[in-house]
Write a protein that holds these residues in place. Structure first.
Motif, PDB file in Angstrom:
ATOM      1  N   LEU A  13      -2.296  -5.676 -13.792  1.00 18.90           N
ATOM      2  CA  LEU A  13      -1.787  -7.011 -14.095  1.00 18.90           C
ATOM      3  C   LEU A  13      -2.572  -8.101 -13.395  1.00 18.90           C
ATOM      4  N   ARG A  14      -3.202  -7.774 -12.298  1.00 19.19           N
ATOM      5  CA  ARG A  14      -4.046  -8.740 -11.583  1.00 19.19           C
ATOM      6  C   ARG A  14      -5.188  -7.972 -10.944  1.00 19.19           C
ATOM      7  N   ALA A  28     -13.099  -2.905  -2.348  1.00 16.15           N
ATOM      8  CA  ALA A  28     -11.897  -2.091  -2.155  1.00 16.15           C
ATOM      9  C   ALA A  28     -11.846  -0.936  -3.154  1.00 16.15           C
ATOM     10  N   ALA A  29     -12.297  -1.193  -4.376  1.00 16.75           N
ATOM     11  CA  ALA A  29     -12.305  -0.132  -5.385  1.00 16.75           C
ATOM     12  C   ALA A  29     -13.270   0.980  -5.008  1.00 16.75           C
ATOM     13  N   PHE A  30     -14.450   0.613  -4.519  1.00 18.18           N
ATOM     14  CA  PHE A  30     -15.397   1.642  -4.084  1.00 18.18           C
ATOM     15  C   PHE A  30     -14.802   2.470  -2.948  1.00 18.18           C
ATOM     16  N   ALA A  85     -10.268  -9.478  -2.106  1.00 14.30           N
ATOM     17  CA  ALA A  85      -9.350  -8.366  -1.874  1.00 14.30           C
ATOM     18  C   ALA A  85      -8.274  -8.808  -0.891  1.00 14.30           C
ATOM     19  N   GLU A  86      -7.442  -9.704  -1.337  1.00 15.45           N
ATOM     20  CA  GLU A  86      -6.358 -10.228  -0.502  1.00 15.45           C
ATOM     21  C   GLU A  86      -5.029  -9.699  -1.015  1.00 15.45           C
ATOM     22  N   ASP A  87      -4.117  -9.454  -0.099  1.00 18.79           N
ATOM     23  CA  ASP A  87      -2.768  -9.025  -0.448  1.00 18.79           C
ATOM     24  C   ASP A  87      -2.786  -7.816  -1.386  1.00 18.79           C
ATOM     25  N   LEU A  88      -3.657  -6.864  -1.063  1.00 23.01           N
ATOM     26  CA  LEU A  88      -3.676  -5.656  -1.881  1.00 23.01           C
ATOM     27  C   LEU A  88      -2.350  -4.919  -1.715  1.00 23.01           C
ATOM     28  N   PRO A  89      -1.766  -4.450  -2.804  1.00 25.37           N
ATOM     29  CA  PRO A  89      -0.539  -3.673  -2.663  1.00 25.37           C
ATOM     30  C   PRO A  89      -0.823  -2.340  -1.986  1.00 25.37           C
ATOM     31  N   ALA A  90       0.229  -1.675  -1.538  1.00 24.65           N
ATOM     32  CA  ALA A  90       0.061  -0.364  -0.917  1.00 24.65           C
ATOM     33  C   ALA A  90      -0.650   0.558  -1.894  1.00 24.65           C
ATOM     34  N   PRO A  91      -1.657   1.300  -1.423  1.00 24.05           N
ATOM     35  CA  PRO A  91      -2.426   2.155  -2.333  1.00 24.05           C
ATOM     36  C   PRO A  91      -1.611   3.359  -2.789  1.00 24.05           C
ATOM     37  N   ALA A  92      -2.145   4.034  -3.784  1.00 27.48           N
ATOM     38  CA  ALA A  92      -1.575   5.315  -4.198  1.00 27.48           C
ATOM     39  C   ALA A  92      -1.744   6.317  -3.062  1.00 27.48           C
ATOM     40  N   PRO A  93      -0.973   7.415  -3.066  1.00 26.38           N
ATOM     41  CA  PRO A  93      -1.105   8.396  -1.984  1.00 26.38           C
ATOM     42  C   PRO A  93      -2.541   8.900  -1.858  1.00 26.38           C
ATOM     43  N   ASP A 147      -4.731  -5.388  -8.173  1.00 29.61           N
ATOM     44  CA  ASP A 147      -4.089  -4.108  -8.495  1.00 29.61           C
ATOM     45  C   ASP A 147      -5.086  -3.028  -8.914  1.00 29.61           C
ATOM     46  N   VAL A 148      -6.366  -3.393  -9.041  1.00 32.95           N
ATOM     47  CA  VAL A 148      -7.352  -2.428  -9.532  1.00 32.95           C
ATOM     48  C   VAL A 148      -7.515  -1.234  -8.598  1.00 32.95           C
ATOM     49  N   PRO A 149      -7.695  -1.407  -7.276  1.00 30.71           N
ATOM     50  CA  PRO A 149      -7.870  -0.213  -6.422  1.00 30.71           C
ATOM     51  C   PRO A 149      -6.696   0.745  -6.503  1.00 30.71           C
TER      52      PRO A 149
END
Length: 532
Positions: A129-130, A7-9, A165-173, A133-135
């Motif tokens: 924090l977890r 997800a980060a990539f 990569a479960e329950d990823l929060p909404a990404p930044a714009p 949240d990295v991506p």
């Protein structure tokens, strides 16, 4: 299973961050092992070179560059370069490795106390924090680097990359649009100041270094018929320095600064601090009859400016509107006399810095990026080798050494067909000589002109001026030519004027197409007339 690393990539790809400048360690192995083929890895041999090359890349492309550093040692080694990146307004996204999150509380080997290690120089620091949240943190760092014009840090524990990569929060714009227009009221207010002035002057700086702002400032200066000064110690040129209205570089001491600006009742600074100094001296910046105003896109610059009016606005748009608003005035400014070019040295006579700058000025294409780091040679460079195109001059706004060489490497990697020439002293070169290996390994066709005098000439002159003698020795026994060749970089040793001209005549025609770096190790004698 899709991981946080995957997800980060994807988040990095979404923002175009596919070139990674790094000097990694063990805490980065989970991220880097089997790196996808579409991501380019660039190794530098010291973290100062890593950040310096990324800074050159970011400045030339005007977009964030991606950096990877290794926990406390890597980030600690890079702090000076990060400070320079911040002062140079270079957007960087900096990933910093951390020990495994699951035993951080016990401070295992290679744990870093990282959040505050770089002090206030980053525009943002986030430790997610977890793992999930990295991506999003990377996306936030991209936007912070762009809007804050500096390095944004994301600290990632090494086990986070393998988490699901479960329950990823909404990404930044995906896209963040800053305000891109100047307010009409602000334009009118500055126009009124200029119209009412008897003898205005402009001071320009690094933030004005773009084609749109250069064009607008030329139009404004020509309508006003006023001189344009470059800020002292500027990292970039804010105006074409071969223009008839260019007055030169402002002195960095208050006495000479007041004298230079004394003829003017209004000084409008655009895209630069007001008015940057070096050594402290008593007295005001300008005479009491001179009013000061500022137009900038940097809030911190506006907040600390000792002016009666500071305007925050996008510079190109503001200056375009301002030029259209001020009425043309009849003026016949007298530009300062051009510094005469030195005569060639007598046969067997020593080479001086001015001889080298003159030879470069006679040969370099107008769009060459000249990356400078020669404290004792800077006056000659400014006088004899003017910036003639946007991004034609690049230096370290922070003042620390070790910037020019890696920045030139990054600049050439960012624009592989634009000529890039680094001009630096041998003392400066030694701070990040490792960058020559990166240039050679990745076929970076920059030319590096080293003014070799085997000493810290600027320090010698400063201590002499103070009436003392420095305890530091010279280093004439160090071979720049030998260091360069040992790092895989072609090099030539030059000790006379004829050989200098021949070497430049051979190298300059290749500047756009060359794929190998070249070091010209030029033996020079300090100018006895040089005044720090």
């Amino acid at each position: 299973m899709r991981t946080v690393r995957d997800a980060a990539f994807d988040e990095l790809r979404r923002h175009g961050l596919t070139t990674l400048f790094a000097n990694p360690g063990s805490t980065e192995i989970p991220l880097l092992a089997d790196l996808p083929d579409d991501l380019r890895f660039v190794l530098a041999l010291h973290e100062g070179s890593v950040v310096g090359a990324a800074t050159g890349w970011a400045v030339i492309r005007d977009e964030p560059a991606l950096v990877l550093l290794h926990t406390t040692a890597g980030l600690g080694n890079a702090v000076g370069a990060l400070a320079t990146a911040r002062a140079n307004r270079a957007p960087l996204v900096v990933l910093v490795g951390q020990q495994d999150r699951r035993h951080l509380a016990h401070e295992p080997f290679l744990t870093g106390r990282l959040d505050s290690l770089a002090g206030d120089y980053p525009v943002r620091v986030e430790t997610p924090l977890r793992a999930q949240d990295v991506p999003g943190a990377l996306g936030r760092a991209v936007h912070a680097a762009r809007t804050g014009r500096g390095p944004a840090l994301v600290i990632v524990p090494m086990n986070d990359w393998a988490e699901p990569a479960e329950d990823l929060p909404a990404p930044a714009p995906a896209v963040l649009r800053p305000a891109d227009g100047a307010r009409a009221e602000s334009v009118a207010e500055v126009a009124a100041l200029l119209t009412g002035a008897r003898a205005p002057a402009l001071v320009v700086g690094a933030a004005a270094d773009s084609p749109g702002t250069w064009s607008a400032l030329v139009a404004l200066a020509e309508r006003l018929g006023c001189p344009v000064w470059q800020e002292s110690f500027g990292a970039r040129a804010g105006f074409p320095q071969d223009h008839a209205l260019f007055a030169g570089h402002l002195p960095a001491d208050r006495g000479r600064l007041r004298a230079a600006l004394a003829p003017h009742d209004l000084v409008l600074t655009i895209g630069a601090p007001v008015l940057r100094q070096y050594a402290y001296a008593e007295g005001p910046l300008v005479h009491p009859g001179t009013r000061l105003a500022l137009v900038t896109d940097d809030p911190a610059e506006a907040h600390r400016a000792p002016v009666e009016l500071a305007v925050l606005a996008p510079l190109a748009d503001f200056c375009t509107r301002l030029a259209a608003r001020v009425p043309p005035r009849a003026a016949d400014p007298v530009p300062p006399p051009a510094r005469p070019r030195p005569a060639p040295p007598a046969a067997g006579g020593p080479l001086r810095t001015a001889h080298v700058m003159t030879a470069l000025a006679e040969r370099l294409p107008a769009d060459t990026v000249v990356v400078e780091e020669t404290p004792s040679g800077r006056p000659d460079l400014h006088a004899l080798l003017p910036a003639r195109a946007p991004l034609g001059f690049l230096s370290a706004a922070m003042g620390g050494l070790g910037f020019a060489l890696p920045a030139a490497v990054g600049a050439r990697m960012a624009e592989p067909r634009r000529p890039v020439v680094a001009v630096l002293g041998d003392g400066s070169l030694l701070y990040q000589v490792q960058a020559l290996w990166t240039a050679a390994h990745y076929d970076v066709g920059a030319v590096v002109v080293v003014l070799s005098n085997g000493r810290y000439a600027i320090m010698d002159r400063l201590v002499e001026k103070a009436g003392g003698k420095g305890p530091w020795p010279g280093f004439e026994d160090i071979s720049v030519h030998g260091l360069a060749t040992s790092l895989g970089c072609p090099a030539e040793r030059i000790t006379d004027h004829g050989r200098l001209l021949a070497a430049l005549d051979a190298a300059v025609p290749t500047l756009r197409t060359r794929t190998r770096p070249l070091v010209l190790d030029v033996a020079v004698e300090p100018d006895p007339a040089f005044e720090p």
